[in-house]
Design a protein around this motif. Sequence first.
Motif, PDB file in Angstrom:
ATOM      1  N   ILE A 178       0.677  -1.187   0.062  1.00  0.00           N
ATOM      2  CA  ILE A 178       0.110   0.018   0.127  1.00  0.00           C
ATOM      3  C   ILE A 178       0.870   1.457  -0.002  1.00  0.00           C
ATOM      4  O   ILE A 178       0.327   2.308  -0.238  1.00  0.00           O
ATOM      5  CB  ILE A 178      -0.896   0.041   1.236  1.00  0.00           C
ATOM      6  CG1 ILE A 178      -0.226   0.460   2.436  1.00  0.00           C
ATOM      7  CG2 ILE A 178      -1.817  -1.291   1.449  1.00  0.00           C
ATOM      8  CD1 ILE A 178      -1.048   0.644   3.630  1.00  0.00           C
ATOM      9  N   LEU A 179       2.140   0.994   0.242  1.00  0.00           N
ATOM     10  CA  LEU A 179       3.023   2.424   0.548  1.00  0.00           C
ATOM     11  C   LEU A 179       3.325   3.218  -0.673  1.00  0.00           C
ATOM     12  O   LEU A 179       3.791   4.361  -0.638  1.00  0.00           O
ATOM     13  CB  LEU A 179       4.254   1.727   1.369  1.00  0.00           C
ATOM     14  CG  LEU A 179       3.973   1.176   2.648  1.00  0.00           C
ATOM     15  CD1 LEU A 179       5.286   0.917   3.246  1.00  0.00           C
ATOM     16  CD2 LEU A 179       3.047   2.248   3.655  1.00  0.00           C
ATOM     17  N   GLY A 180       3.437   2.475  -2.024  1.00  0.00           N
ATOM     18  CA  GLY A 180       3.921   3.154  -3.177  1.00  0.00           C
ATOM     19  C   GLY A 180       3.408   4.622  -3.289  1.00  0.00           C
ATOM     20  O   GLY A 180       4.120   5.585  -3.705  1.00  0.00           O
ATOM     21  N   PRO A 181       2.187   4.993  -3.261  1.00  0.00           N
ATOM     22  CA  PRO A 181       1.588   6.156  -3.464  1.00  0.00           C
ATOM     23  C   PRO A 181       2.097   7.176  -2.737  1.00  0.00           C
ATOM     24  O   PRO A 181       1.991   8.436  -2.834  1.00  0.00           O
ATOM     25  CB  PRO A 181       0.101   5.939  -3.295  1.00  0.00           C
ATOM     26  CG  PRO A 181      -0.366   4.513  -3.619  1.00  0.00           C
ATOM     27  CD  PRO A 181       0.938   3.792  -3.151  1.00  0.00           C
ATOM     28  N   LEU A 182       2.644   6.694  -1.344  1.00  0.00           N
ATOM     29  CA  LEU A 182       3.405   7.806  -0.496  1.00  0.00           C
ATOM     30  C   LEU A 182       4.436   8.309  -1.277  1.00  0.00           C
ATOM     31  O   LEU A 182       4.946   9.584  -0.808  1.00  0.00           O
ATOM     32  CB  LEU A 182       3.782   7.082   0.652  1.00  0.00           C
ATOM     33  CG  LEU A 182       2.676   6.732   1.553  1.00  0.00           C
ATOM     34  CD1 LEU A 182       3.330   6.020   2.940  1.00  0.00           C
ATOM     35  CD2 LEU A 182       1.556   7.646   2.057  1.00  0.00           C
TER      36      LEU A 182
END
Length: 371
Positions: free
Chosen positions: A164-168
Amino acid sequence: MFECIAAVVNGKSQAFQLTRLTLDEPRPDEVVVEIVGVGVCHTDIVVRDQYYPTPLPAVLGHEGAGVVVKVGSAVTKVAPGDHVVLAYGSCGKCENCQKGDAGYCLEFFGYNFGGGRSDGSTPYHAEDDKRISGCFFCQSSFGTHALATERNVVKVDKDVPLEILGPLGCGISTGAGTVMNALRPIAGTSIAVFGAGSVGLAAIMAAKVVGCTTIIAVDLNYDRLKLAKELGATHAIDGRSGDVVGEIQKLTGGLGAHYSLECTSIPAVFRQAVDCLRLTGVCALVGAAALGTEVSLDMNNILFGRTVRGVIEGESVPDIFIPQLIALWKQGRFPFDKLITFYDLKEINQACADSVSGKVLKPVLRPAQVD
């Protein structure tokens, strides 16, 4: 050399094609990352369609997260096995980078859109020897593996779901950072966010975190406006309702908003975002429009203390800001995962179409199932 599969766009507005490529061994300051999840951003689609002239064919993708598999000889920041989020590229040497304003790096376009390393080389090699542009945002993460630099990898805790972290690395940080780092509203102030996509909704969540008490979402999509209210908006306005500026003024005691964000890249909406401000209000432009897009404003509106400013990458220092957002997520105060819809990498064209149509907010591709 690393064998990888990447989504390559071969020509303007063409579909992405999964292609087997060879990726270079890391140079002294480089890091090879096995991608676990990568967000699809508006900028990827803009470049696919050549509104920004990154040379094609190219591997795009700039919201990657994954596991380090190999590091260059000079890398000390991360080691194989570390979990990382990939952020944007910058030189680290110019005046702005030295001041901590890497989003305004004097070499920003070359590092992020140039299609190769600073020496002009590309890390990808195709079977037919055709040049494939890479190093998009110093990562090109639409694939099973990406080559990043030590400067743009951010080490994160292993107890957080990596997919889930990529869009950060870009979109979520842009929205949240524009509020928290650039505008810095004090508690009790008002803010209007034009465009309730992933960037705008991240801004709304951030506005709630910092204590804005009037948070107004403006969009054309009923479902997005409904979600905006779930995530912290106190009011929602349908952009087709007529006098949007007048409605915002009514909601702010007739004075207008203290702050506004323009996330749509539409000149007429940008004008509304400026016109809805009170005296001394500040409008932040974050929507990426095609090169040469112009807007007209009333000079007298600006004269009376209003400010219009652009913001790149949320003015964040990724090594500091991304862990801060993760900490807020752990506390349940920044639930950005509610924006995500997962796709397999082979579904990239459907993910892009669903993003453009507004069916989904933030597609995240998972390359693990690619054969």
